[in-house]
Motif scaffolding. Structure first.
Motif, PDB file in Angstrom:
ATOM      1  N   LEU A  67      92.159  -5.356-120.598  1.00  0.00           N
ATOM      2  CA  LEU A  67      92.236  -6.298-121.716  1.00  0.00           C
ATOM      3  C   LEU A  67      90.880  -6.429-122.387  1.00  0.00           C
ATOM      4  CD1 LEU A  67      94.174  -8.398-123.102  1.00  0.00           C
ATOM      5  CD2 LEU A  67      93.124 -10.095-121.577  1.00  0.00           C
ATOM      6  N   VAL A  68      90.865  -6.363-123.733  1.00  0.00           N
ATOM      7  CA  VAL A  68      89.605  -6.469-124.481  1.00  0.00           C
ATOM      8  C   VAL A  68      89.686  -7.534-125.565  1.00  0.00           C
ATOM      9  CG1 VAL A  68      88.878  -4.101-124.026  1.00  0.00           C
ATOM     10  CG2 VAL A  68      90.300  -4.582-126.020  1.00  0.00           C
ATOM     11  N   SER A  69      90.714  -8.375-125.578  1.00  0.00           N
ATOM     12  CA  SER A  69      90.847  -9.427-126.586  1.00  0.00           C
ATOM     13  C   SER A  69      91.530 -10.631-125.956  1.00  0.00           C
ATOM     14  CB  SER A  69      91.660  -8.935-127.787  1.00  0.00           C
ATOM     15  OG  SER A  69      93.031  -8.853-127.462  1.00  0.00           O
ATOM     16  N   SER A  70      91.602 -11.700-126.719  1.00  0.00           N
ATOM     17  CA  SER A  70      92.412 -12.842-126.294  1.00  0.00           C
ATOM     18  C   SER A  70      93.887 -12.489-126.417  1.00  0.00           C
ATOM     19  CB  SER A  70      92.087 -14.069-127.153  1.00  0.00           C
ATOM     20  OG  SER A  70      90.733 -14.451-127.019  1.00  0.00           O
ATOM     21  N   VAL A  71      94.704 -13.179-125.642  1.00  0.00           N
ATOM     22  CA  VAL A  71      96.153 -13.016-125.734  1.00  0.00           C
ATOM     23  C   VAL A  71      96.662 -14.064-126.722  1.00  0.00           C
ATOM     24  CG1 VAL A  71      98.322 -12.954-124.473  1.00  0.00           C
ATOM     25  CG2 VAL A  71      96.214 -12.199-123.366  1.00  0.00           C
ATOM     26  N   ILE A  72      97.353 -13.613-127.762  1.00  0.00           N
ATOM     27  CA  ILE A  72      97.704 -14.478-128.886  1.00  0.00           C
ATOM     28  C   ILE A  72      99.205 -14.437-129.106  1.00  0.00           C
ATOM     29  CG2 ILE A  72      97.375 -14.871-131.362  1.00  0.00           C
ATOM     30  CD1 ILE A  72      94.647 -13.502-131.043  1.00  0.00           C
ATOM     31  N   ARG A  73      99.779 -15.612-129.291  1.00  0.00           N
ATOM     32  CA  ARG A  73     101.192 -15.713-129.666  1.00  0.00           C
ATOM     33  C   ARG A  73     101.264 -16.098-131.142  1.00  0.00           C
ATOM     34  NH1 ARG A  73     106.041 -16.443-127.205  1.00  0.00           N
ATOM     35  NH2 ARG A  73     105.129 -16.813-125.151  1.00  0.00           N
ATOM     36  N   ILE A  74     101.981 -15.301-131.925  1.00  0.00           N
ATOM     37  CA  ILE A  74     102.142 -15.539-133.358  1.00  0.00           C
ATOM     38  C   ILE A  74     103.595 -15.911-133.611  1.00  0.00           C
ATOM     39  CG2 ILE A  74     101.908 -14.576-135.669  1.00  0.00           C
ATOM     40  CD1 ILE A  74      99.844 -12.655-134.584  1.00  0.00           C
TER      41      ILE A  74
END
Length: 615
Positions: A67-74
């Motif tokens: 993982l290289v980013s935040s986990v985002i819910r759109i």
């Protein structure tokens, strides 16, 4: 795909497209910067929401993914499905280690938890007036987004006329298919997993049976149609460097007694004309386990390359350079440990506290190679002081650590300790901010600090359950795998003891203070023998008695006065002084003075003084 892209471009031209930065709506993030950028029609962009759900990060990685980013819910307000497609989504990321063997991809999990991988159209851009790393993808459905770093997959087509291919990720690796290898054109995929020399050394250090293994080639994952068999063998060239004589000067020489030009390792024919003391073994994945490939000719080439021919389809291949022959079972076990070892990281757990607020601590889980860098960064954030560090432990990407507190220190949080979970990601900052408090304010009475222990337990991804926007453990899950224990301390504050006013009045009304006038009167009443017995009953240190005698070497009353004042200073403020001194006088053979002591007053002292002229 070209026709579909053309229709999407014509569709977007009909709308007034805008790019909007969405901020975190969860309320947990302290940063006000946008977490994702959306390019959509104005009316669609206004109703879109973004939420950081890092609690799901363990479910977003598998295998060699990082993982290289935040986990985002759109999501879109009041809409179950996206009213407009495709949408352009730009997710910011930060990859510490890229290299030729890895690539950036975006993983999307929709509302029905269906997983898809999207190749970004670009990985850099300008959003919000700042240039940075952004994974830009076009999506037709919304859900949970995460940017991953994974092993690069190269896809190629093998025509009937054959193919000679050098991989773009590593030009040393070559695949050579002869004409007529397949009866029809075949689409194949190849992935290369490099094997670090440190991983091999670590495995060898744990098992002496592997000492004969010198180096290894990368792990080659080759996907070809299993229904189509190879009609002609194809040639593989892999890097498998040799160990120089200087590096082997101090090793045992009895393992290097082989001098044949052609040697056999459990049926695998090996040619090593460069160095007759070394052997080469080719391992292949057959029937769900590793085996030494029989009747495979291996040749040494220049610059540490080896070449061999394969006559069957194998999903995985690797070459080992040996110092002496080993059993096939040992070689298979070694390759299994190598395949697992490249996905395991050496991790150190670091605990720092805020010197201005000792109850505020941060727990960081980081690769051991980044320990000094992480300490410097935490010190820049005002987390200074000597840190508590654990010994090196082994962790996989996405594994979690659950802390449990014992002793006289716990975590000050109404949500309970189950909400304090650290998820390890090799290329992310894995920090947990805690607020500590003591369990018993009167505990650890003999120490200037409250003391406790934080025990960290490992939780693998297989035990986690997807629960809304976070991962959860099943009820009554036993915590069995203890990783480490870290000592915790909290400084004790100054406590103000409030006594009632009536208690203070009674204290002054009683002659328990042993004033200087009372001690002076008592010293005049003592004889030399009485003084010697009283000093013994007071149980003073010899040094205190010697100092008192040096201050008045020729005056007994003054010596006893200094001795009694030193004894008075050493008593606790709450101890009864008059009864203690009366008990010592009784032991010294003067019970009469012990009876007069509680009744003594300054006026009595004047009455009991001897008149002038009395004998």
């Amino acid at each position: 795909m070209n026709d579909e892209s053309r229709r999407d471009n014509e569709k977007t031209k009909q709308y007034d497209m805008v790019t909007v930065g969405l901020k975190d709506q969860s309320g947990d993030s302290s940063s006000e910067s946008p977490k994702v950028y959306i390019t959509a029609p104005q009316e669609v962009a206004e109703v879109m929401t973004c939420k950081v759900v890092d609690g799901l990060s363990s479910f977003m990685v598998s295998g060699s993914e990082e993982l290289v980013s935040s986990v985002i819910r759109i999501d879109i307000t009041n809409h179950n499905e996206c009213p407009f497609s495709p949408l352009t989504v730009a997710v910011p990321f930060q990859a510490s280690y890229r290299g030729n063997y890895r690539e950036i991809t975006v993983k999307v999990v929709d509302l029905e938890q269906r997983v898809s991988y999207l190749t970004p159209t670009s990985t850099e851009g300008v959003y919000g007036g700042q240039r940075g790393s952004y994974a830009v993808v076009r999506v037709y459905s919304l859900g949970v987004f995460a940017v991953l770093s994974r092993l690069r997959m190269e896809t190629f087509t093998v025509p009937k006329s054959g193919l000679s291919l050098k991989l773009s990720m590593d030009s040393r690796i070559c695949l050579d298919y002869l004409t007529g290898s397949f009866t029809v054109p075949v689409i194949a995929q190849v992935t290369v997993q490099p094997v670090d020399a440190a991983v091999l050394s670590s495995i060898k250090s744990k098992n002496d049976s592997y000492r004969a293994v010198l180096t290894s080639s990368p792990l080659l994952y080759l996907r070809q149609p299993s229904a189509l068999k190879l009609r002609r063998p194809f040639t593989l060239i892999l890097p498998c460097p040799s160990i120089s004589d200087k590096k082997r000067a101090g090793e045992e020489t009895d393992l290097c007694a082989f001098a044949h030009q052609q040697l056999r390792v459990d049926g695998a024919l090996v040619k090593s004309p460069k160095d007759p003391k070394e052997q080469l073994a080719v391992m292949g994945w057959i029937e769900n386990h590793w085996k030494v490939l029989d009747k495979v000719n291996v040749r040494n080439l220049q610059n540490g390359l080896v070449s061999f021919e394969v006559t069957e389809n194998h999903d995985r291949l690797i070459v080992l350079r040996l110092q002496s022959s080993l059993k096939s079972s040992l070689l298979a076990s070694l390759v299994e440990e190598l395949e697992e070892g490249v996905r395991i990281f050496s991790v150190t757990i670091l605990v720092h506290r805020d010197p201005m607020d000792p109850r505020s601590v941060v727990v960081a889980t980081l690769p051991s190679r980044d320990l000094s860098w992480e300490s410097s960064e935490l010190q820049a954030l005002a987390y200074c002081g000597p840190p508590e560090t654990s010994s090196e432990i082994s962790m996989r990407e996405g594994e979690q650590l659950l802390p449990r507190f014992s002793g006289n220190i716990t975590c000050n949080d109404n949500q309970g300790t189950d909400s304090h979970i650290i998820t390890f990601h090799n290329q992310r900052r894995n920090r947990l901010y805690l607020r500590l408090k003591e369990v018993d304010p009167f505990g650890n009475y003999s120490s200037p600090h409250y003391k406790g222990v934080a025990s960290l337990f490992r939780i693998t991804k297989g035990h986690l359950v997807w629960n809304g926007d976070t991962s959860a453990l099943p009820k009554d899950f036993p915590l069995e795998e203890l990783v480490c224990r870290l000592p915790l301390t909290l400084p004790k504050g100054v406590r103000t003891v409030c006594r009632p006013v009536s208690g203070r009045v009674m204290q002054h009304s009683q002659p328990d203070s042993l004033s200087d006038e009372l001690l002076s009167w008592l010293c005049d009443e003592l004889t030399e023998d009485d003084a010697a017995l009283l000093v013994v009953s007071l149980r003073l240190r010899r040094s205190a008695v010697q100092i008192a005698r040096l201050r008045a070497p020729h005056h007994l009353s003054q010596q006893m006065f200094h001795i009694l004042t030193a004894w008075r200073r050493g008593l606790p403020s709450s101890s009864p002084k008059c009864p203690t001194l009366a008990h010592c006088l009784t032991l010294a053979g003067r019970p009469d003075l012990a009876e007069k002591l509680p009744l003594w007053e300054p006026a009595d002292h004047k009455i009991e003084q001897r008149k002038p002229g009395e004998t």
